[in-house]
Design a protein around this motif. Structure first.
Motif, PDB file in Angstrom:
ATOM      1  N   GLY A  29       0.806  -1.208   0.000  1.00  0.00           N
ATOM      2  CA  GLY A  29       0.000   0.000   0.000  1.00  0.00           C
ATOM      3  C   GLY A  29       0.839   1.258   0.000  1.00  0.00           C
ATOM      4  O   GLY A  29       0.531   2.227  -0.717  1.00  0.00           O
ATOM      5  N   VAL A  30       1.904   1.267   0.780  1.00  0.00           N
ATOM      6  CA  VAL A  30       2.787   2.435   0.800  1.00  0.00           C
ATOM      7  C   VAL A  30       3.457   2.608  -0.560  1.00  0.00           C
ATOM      8  O   VAL A  30       3.591   3.731  -1.066  1.00  0.00           O
ATOM      9  CB  VAL A  30       3.829   2.312   1.923  1.00  0.00           C
ATOM     10  N   ALA A  31       3.863   1.496  -1.171  1.00  0.00           N
ATOM     11  CA  ALA A  31       4.466   1.583  -2.506  1.00  0.00           C
ATOM     12  C   ALA A  31       3.473   2.146  -3.510  1.00  0.00           C
ATOM     13  O   ALA A  31       3.821   2.996  -4.355  1.00  0.00           O
ATOM     14  CB  ALA A  31       4.950   0.198  -2.942  1.00  0.00           C
ATOM     15  N   TYR A  32       2.219   1.699  -3.444  1.00  0.00           N
ATOM     16  CA  TYR A  32       1.177   2.225  -4.338  1.00  0.00           C
ATOM     17  C   TYR A  32       0.974   3.718  -4.075  1.00  0.00           C
ATOM     18  O   TYR A  32       0.845   4.508  -5.023  1.00  0.00           O
ATOM     19  CB  TYR A  32      -0.117   1.453  -4.099  1.00  0.00           C
ATOM     20  N   TRP A  33       0.941   4.094  -2.828  1.00  0.00           N
ATOM     21  CA  TRP A  33       0.761   5.498  -2.438  1.00  0.00           C
ATOM     22  C   TRP A  33       1.869   6.357  -3.045  1.00  0.00           C
ATOM     23  O   TRP A  33       1.611   7.397  -3.662  1.00  0.00           O
ATOM     24  CB  TRP A  33       0.762   5.573  -0.922  1.00  0.00           C
ATOM     25  N   ARG A  34       3.114   5.937  -2.864  1.00  0.00           N
ATOM     26  CA  ARG A  34       4.226   6.737  -3.381  1.00  0.00           C
ATOM     27  C   ARG A  34       4.211   6.792  -4.909  1.00  0.00           C
ATOM     28  O   ARG A  34       4.507   7.837  -5.499  1.00  0.00           O
ATOM     29  CB  ARG A  34       5.548   6.171  -2.867  1.00  0.00           C
ATOM     30  N   GLN A  35       3.839   5.707  -5.536  1.00  0.00           N
ATOM     31  CA  GLN A  35       3.813   5.665  -6.997  1.00  0.00           C
ATOM     32  C   GLN A  35       2.750   6.593  -7.570  1.00  0.00           C
ATOM     33  O   GLN A  35       2.955   7.204  -8.628  1.00  0.00           O
ATOM     34  CB  GLN A  35       3.570   4.237  -7.469  1.00  0.00           C
ATOM     35  N   HIS A  36       1.616   6.706  -6.862  1.00  0.00           N
ATOM     36  CA  HIS A  36       0.487   7.485  -7.390  1.00  0.00           C
ATOM     37  C   HIS A  36       0.176   8.707  -6.510  1.00  0.00           C
ATOM     38  O   HIS A  36      -0.960   9.158  -6.455  1.00  0.00           O
ATOM     39  CB  HIS A  36      -0.737   6.585  -7.507  1.00  0.00           C
ATOM     40  N   GLN A  37       1.220   9.228  -5.893  1.00  0.00           N
ATOM     41  CA  GLN A  37       1.088  10.349  -4.965  1.00  0.00           C
ATOM     42  C   GLN A  37       0.353  11.532  -5.590  1.00  0.00           C
ATOM     43  O   GLN A  37      -0.526  12.138  -4.964  1.00  0.00           O
ATOM     44  CB  GLN A  37       2.478  10.796  -4.521  1.00  0.00           C
ATOM     45  N   VAL A  38       0.678  11.880  -6.830  1.00  0.00           N
ATOM     46  CA  VAL A  38       0.107  13.076  -7.436  1.00  0.00           C
ATOM     47  C   VAL A  38      -1.407  12.951  -7.563  1.00  0.00           C
ATOM     48  O   VAL A  38      -2.147  13.930  -7.312  1.00  0.00           O
ATOM     49  CB  VAL A  38       0.758  13.353  -8.818  1.00  0.00           C
ATOM     50  N   TRP A  39      -1.904  11.771  -7.899  1.00  0.00           N
ATOM     51  CA  TRP A  39      -3.343  11.588  -8.066  1.00  0.00           C
ATOM     52  C   TRP A  39      -4.046  11.496  -6.726  1.00  0.00           C
ATOM     53  O   TRP A  39      -5.175  12.002  -6.577  1.00  0.00           O
ATOM     54  CB  TRP A  39      -3.624  10.360  -8.914  1.00  0.00           C
ATOM     55  N   LEU A  40      -3.410  10.880  -5.757  1.00  0.00           N
ATOM     56  CA  LEU A  40      -3.988  10.816  -4.417  1.00  0.00           C
ATOM     57  C   LEU A  40      -4.090  12.221  -3.815  1.00  0.00           C
ATOM     58  O   LEU A  40      -5.093  12.561  -3.167  1.00  0.00           O
ATOM     59  CB  LEU A  40      -3.159   9.896  -3.528  1.00  0.00           C
ATOM     60  N   ASP A  41      -3.081  13.043  -4.023  1.00  0.00           N
ATOM     61  CA  ASP A  41      -3.130  14.418  -3.521  1.00  0.00           C
ATOM     62  C   ASP A  41      -4.218  15.221  -4.245  1.00  0.00           C
ATOM     63  O   ASP A  41      -4.943  16.013  -3.620  1.00  0.00           O
ATOM     64  CB  ASP A  41      -1.776  15.100  -3.711  1.00  0.00           C
ATOM     65  N   LYS A  42      -4.343  15.006  -5.541  1.00  0.00           N
ATOM     66  CA  LYS A  42      -5.372  15.726  -6.291  1.00  0.00           C
ATOM     67  C   LYS A  42      -6.762  15.309  -5.825  1.00  0.00           C
ATOM     68  O   LYS A  42      -7.662  16.157  -5.671  1.00  0.00           O
ATOM     69  CB  LYS A  42      -5.215  15.460  -7.783  1.00  0.00           C
ATOM     70  N   ALA A  43      -6.956  14.019  -5.585  1.00  0.00           N
ATOM     71  CA  ALA A  43      -8.257  13.539  -5.112  1.00  0.00           C
ATOM     72  C   ALA A  43      -8.588  14.127  -3.746  1.00  0.00           C
ATOM     73  O   ALA A  43      -9.733  14.502  -3.482  1.00  0.00           O
ATOM     74  CB  ALA A  43      -8.263  12.017  -5.051  1.00  0.00           C
ATOM     75  N   ARG A  44      -7.584  14.224  -2.882  1.00  0.00           N
ATOM     76  CA  ARG A  44      -7.835  14.824  -1.572  1.00  0.00           C
ATOM     77  C   ARG A  44      -8.207  16.297  -1.711  1.00  0.00           C
ATOM     78  O   ARG A  44      -9.121  16.785  -1.019  1.00  0.00           O
ATOM     79  CB  ARG A  44      -6.618  14.672  -0.663  1.00  0.00           C
ATOM     80  N   GLN A  45      -7.533  17.005  -2.570  1.00  0.00           N
ATOM     81  CA  GLN A  45      -7.848  18.414  -2.771  1.00  0.00           C
ATOM     82  C   GLN A  45      -9.267  18.593  -3.295  1.00  0.00           C
ATOM     83  O   GLN A  45      -9.983  19.519  -2.906  1.00  0.00           O
ATOM     84  CB  GLN A  45      -6.841  19.032  -3.738  1.00  0.00           C
ATOM     85  N   MET A  46      -9.712  17.704  -4.161  1.00  0.00           N
ATOM     86  CA  MET A  46     -11.031  17.823  -4.767  1.00  0.00           C
ATOM     87  C   MET A  46     -12.148  17.376  -3.839  1.00  0.00           C
ATOM     88  O   MET A  46     -13.222  17.988  -3.812  1.00  0.00           O
ATOM     89  CB  MET A  46     -11.085  17.008  -6.058  1.00  0.00           C
ATOM     90  N   PHE A  47     -11.909  16.304  -3.061  1.00  0.00           N
ATOM     91  CA  PHE A  47     -13.001  15.665  -2.340  1.00  0.00           C
ATOM     92  C   PHE A  47     -12.791  15.548  -0.836  1.00  0.00           C
ATOM     93  O   PHE A  47     -13.715  15.139  -0.120  1.00  0.00           O
ATOM     94  CB  PHE A  47     -13.246  14.265  -2.919  1.00  0.00           C
ATOM     95  N   GLY A  48     -11.603  15.854  -0.333  1.00  0.00           N
ATOM     96  CA  GLY A  48     -11.373  15.817   1.105  1.00  0.00           C
ATOM     97  C   GLY A  48     -11.124  14.437   1.680  1.00  0.00           C
ATOM     98  O   GLY A  48     -11.083  14.278   2.899  1.00  0.00           O
ATOM     99  N   VAL A  49     -10.947  13.436   0.822  1.00  0.00           N
ATOM    100  CA  VAL A  49     -10.716  12.067   1.299  1.00  0.00           C
ATOM    101  C   VAL A  49      -9.215  11.821   1.349  1.00  0.00           C
ATOM    102  O   VAL A  49      -8.523  11.976   0.338  1.00  0.00           O
ATOM    103  CB  VAL A  49     -11.402  11.038   0.386  1.00  0.00           C
TER     104      VAL A  49
END
Length: 355
Positions: free
Chosen positions: A97-117
């Motif tokens: 999960g951490v590896a997935y997080w680091r690999q897709h950090q930019v999209w996870l950050d964008k999703a948080r900015q858009m939706f607060g999750v």
């Protein structure tokens, strides 16, 4: 819509026990002779302007999957917590999960900015659902959906609706229906959306003009966040806290563990109090976990717990996501601290618990 994800996800956990060998595949030669199938086809032609012969051709390609029917009433989420959680709260799951997080950090950050999750919740969902997209299902969605829609009477109405949504989805996304893979319950992509959920909540986060929750992690990430946003996810909110129980009203409250009918103050008058101070007007539900045979813990699920149970109406599922998310956050921030929890209690950490 609420039924769609919770059924799909509850079924997902048992998919590994469903045989898929060619020897067990049975072509249904008389499918087009069945009145309910012909009625379905006529409805698709009249209401959605599908080509009748094209639908005949599709139904002639349907492969009956009898083994699917054998497991539909045996969701793994019905197991006690002490058995259920061992599949998901593992060191390997956290590392991946951490590896997935680091690999897709930019999209996870964008999703948080858009939706607060927060990223850890999104990654936890994808980890519990499909092992971060690795196990998104090997069935043809057409076979799975037609099998259940016309040979599982208890859920026939619901799955015929999902079959309708699947055909509309395939047309909208310009995807040949016979090429789309799913779980044995017809759930699609890394987030395991049922077709109706896909049409309502999937988004094109990477802006390439397609909503691809199979091959585009950005779209899978954004779609999970969009789904939770629609069900009231509170940015920076907690998911659940331990509860102290007294009196005799707990059993009544446990029977209503998926609906936010009471506030913290109202539950306190019924003998249910959080171990940590919470705002009195915070909505909450009461639930129980069996941490060892005959040993139980009482918890209060908050608004974000409610949102997770819209994805799958199971307290085990919601807590697996919650606790995996906490471990992911710890490991992401400081890998040395990522030790497996001994029970359902969140592991010790520096700072605020994961929301």
């Amino acid at each position: 819509m609420r039924r769609s994800l919770r059924f799909a996800v509850a079924c997902l956990f048992t998919c590994l026990v469903v045989p898929t060998t060619p020897a067990e595949e049975v072509v249904v030669p008389a499918l087009l002779d069945r009145p309910e199938v012909m009625s379905f086809i006529e409805r698709m032609v009249e209401q959605h302007q599908f080509d009748r012969q094209g639908l005949y051709d599709l139904f002639n390609e349907a492969v009956f999957k009898p083994t699917i029917l054998n497991v539909l009433d045996k969701p793994a989420t019905s197991r006690p917590w002490y058995q259920f959680q061992t599949n998901f709260l593992t060191d390997a799951k956290v590392r991946d999960g951490v590896a997935y997080w680091r690999q897709h950090q930019v999209w996870l950050d964008k999703a948080r900015q858009m939706f607060g999750v927060p990223p850890e919740i999104i990654v936890a969902i994808l980890g519990v659902e499909t092992n971060f997209g690795r196990n998104a299902g090997s069935f043809r969605a057409w076979d799975a959906l037609t099998t259940i829609a016309f040979d599982y009477p208890r859920r026939a109405e619901y799955f015929q609706q999902e079959l309708e949504q699947f055909l509309l989805l395939a047309r909208e996304e310009n995807k040949p229906p016979l090429t789309l893979k799913s779980s044995y319950a017809g759930a699609l992509g890394s987030p395991q959306f049922m077709p109706s959920s896909y049409r309502k909540y999937a988004i094109d986060l990477d802006g390439d003009g397609r909503r691809d929750i199979w091959g585009h992690p950005a779209d899978a990430v954004g779609s999970v966040a969009a789904y939770f946003n629609q069900y009231g996810w509170k940015a920076d909110g907690m998911v659940a806290v331990r509860a102290q129980v007294s009196g005799n009203q707990v059993e009544q409250l446990l029977a209503d563990k998926f609906n936010l009918h009471y506030t913290i103050d109202e539950l306190a008058t019924m003998g249910i109090k959080p171990v940590n101070a919470l705002p009195g007007n915070e909505p909450a539900v009461v639930f129980m976990l069996e941490t060892d045979p005959g040993v139980t813990e009482y918890w209060l699920g908050l608004t974000n717990f409610y949102a997770i149970t819209r994805y799958n109406r199971s307290v085990n599922y919601a807590m697996a996501v919650n606790l995996l998310a906490q471990r992911l956050r710890i490991a992401y921030d400081d890998p040395i601290e990522a030790a497996p929890p001994r029970s359902s209690r969140p592991p010790a950490r520096r700072g605020r618990a994961a929301s």
